[in-house]
Design an enzyme around this catalytic site. Structure first.
Site, PDB file in Angstrom:
ATOM      1  N   ALA A  34       0.848  -1.199   0.000  1.00  0.00           N
ATOM      2  CA  ALA A  34       0.000   0.000   0.000  1.00  0.00           C
ATOM      3  C   ALA A  34       0.880   1.245   0.000  1.00  0.00           C
ATOM      4  O   ALA A  34       2.103   1.141  -0.117  1.00  0.00           O
ATOM      5  CB  ALA A  34      -0.910  -0.013   1.226  1.00  0.00           C
ATOM      6  N   ASN A  35       0.270   2.417   0.101  1.00  0.00           N
ATOM      7  CA  ASN A  35       1.035   3.669   0.225  1.00  0.00           C
ATOM      8  C   ASN A  35       0.287   4.613   1.170  1.00  0.00           C
ATOM      9  O   ASN A  35      -0.777   4.265   1.682  1.00  0.00           O
ATOM     10  CB  ASN A  35       1.279   4.294  -1.161  1.00  0.00           C
ATOM     11  N   ARG A  36       0.846   5.795   1.406  1.00  0.00           N
ATOM     12  CA  ARG A  36       0.341   6.678   2.464  1.00  0.00           C
ATOM     13  C   ARG A  36      -0.812   7.587   2.048  1.00  0.00           C
ATOM     14  O   ARG A  36      -1.223   8.448   2.809  1.00  0.00           O
ATOM     15  CB  ARG A  36       1.477   7.567   2.987  1.00  0.00           C
TER      16      ARG A  36
ATOM     17  N   ALA B  60      -3.395   7.565  -5.763  1.00  0.00           N
ATOM     18  CA  ALA B  60      -1.991   7.142  -5.680  1.00  0.00           C
ATOM     19  C   ALA B  60      -1.977   5.653  -6.027  1.00  0.00           C
ATOM     20  O   ALA B  60      -2.001   4.788  -5.141  1.00  0.00           O
ATOM     21  CB  ALA B  60      -1.445   7.399  -4.292  1.00  0.00           C
TER      22      ALA B  60
END
Ligand code: CTP
Ligand code: CA
Length: 227
Positions: free
Chosen positions: A33-35, A99
């Site tokens: 995942a990402n932020r 994102a």
């Protein structure tokens, strides 16, 4: 003809917005995942709806509630996000704020187990489809205005300008996602808006204000004589 104050300038327009991160499974219990929080994309979906547009929001996993008056589709992976976006076509406006993970993992069908004495497993990464580039391709269903984001940690305007040309989109909203900027996951954003004529720097604003200002630009574009 001048528009009356309070009139909804995008009343006859359909818009597609992507937002949030994607989650890419590693095995049935783990993911990459990402932020991204999804805040900026959700704010854009709300602002487009407030301007009268018929909005579909395709969102990766977030903790945010569905924006009122917006048709929200929840997906997990980049591949599912692309499929949902293609279902939402045709539309006039596409804003790709998600994102999206650049890669997915060749997924293990069962939970990967530690094995005594064995080295850690290597993840085999496979490129994801590029949703923004796909939506930007010349096609009968290409949205009239395609807006991308560029998340950069250095040389922000230079990289984002190259990205606009590479992706084939009309505008790029460039932002600095280096840890020092505090933008990623925060309440504010400071952007450069890049189009074919150049680059405009906006001051640091609340993400809802960025969304409203972007939607005002979109409305001006659709209400200009050449569209
Ligand atoms: N994007 C997308 N699909 C992908 C990757 C990115 O739609 N698979 C979109 C994002 O939503 C954003 C834009 O492309 O609007 C730019 O994303 P970014 O991650 O900044 O650029 P990349 O082209 O992926 O390049 P890099 O991560 O290497 O900077
Ligand atoms: Ca990327």
């Amino acid at each position: 003809m001048a528009r009356l104050e309070g009139e909804q300038p995008l009343a006859d327009r359909r818009a597609l917005v992507t937002a949030g991160p994607t989650h890419e499974p590693i095995d049935p219990v783990r993911y990459l995942a990402n932020r991204s929080s999804g805040t900026q994309g959700y704010a854009i979906a709300r602002a487009l709806a407030a301007a009268g547009a018929d909005v579909t929001l395709v969102s990766g996993p977030t903790t945010l509630p569905d924006p009122p008056g917006v048709h929200t589709l929840r997906v997990e992976t980049a591949r599912a996000m692309l499929a949902a976006c293609q279902q939402a076509l045709p539309c006039d406006i596409a804003v790709c704020a998600a994102a999206v993970a650049d890669w997915h993992v060749a997924e293990a069908p069962q939970k990967i187990k530690k094995a005594a004495g064995q080295p850690p497993p290597a993840l085999h990464l496979v490129p994801n489809p590029d949703i923004l580039a796909t939506l930007s391709q010349p096609a009968p269903t290409r949205p009239r205005l395609v807006v991308g984001f560029a998340a950069e940690t250095e040389h922000v305007v230079e990289h984002a300008t190259a990205k606009r040309l590479r992706k084939g989109c009309d505008w790029i909203v460039a932002n600095d996602v280096s840890p020092e900027s505090g933008i990623m996951g925060g309440a504010e954003n400071e952007i450069d808006l890049i189009d074919a004529t150049g680059c405009t720097h906006w001051p640091r604003l609340d993400k809802m204000q960025v969304a409203q200002r972007l939607v005002a630009r979109i409305a001006a574009f659709f209400n200009s004589p050449h569209v």
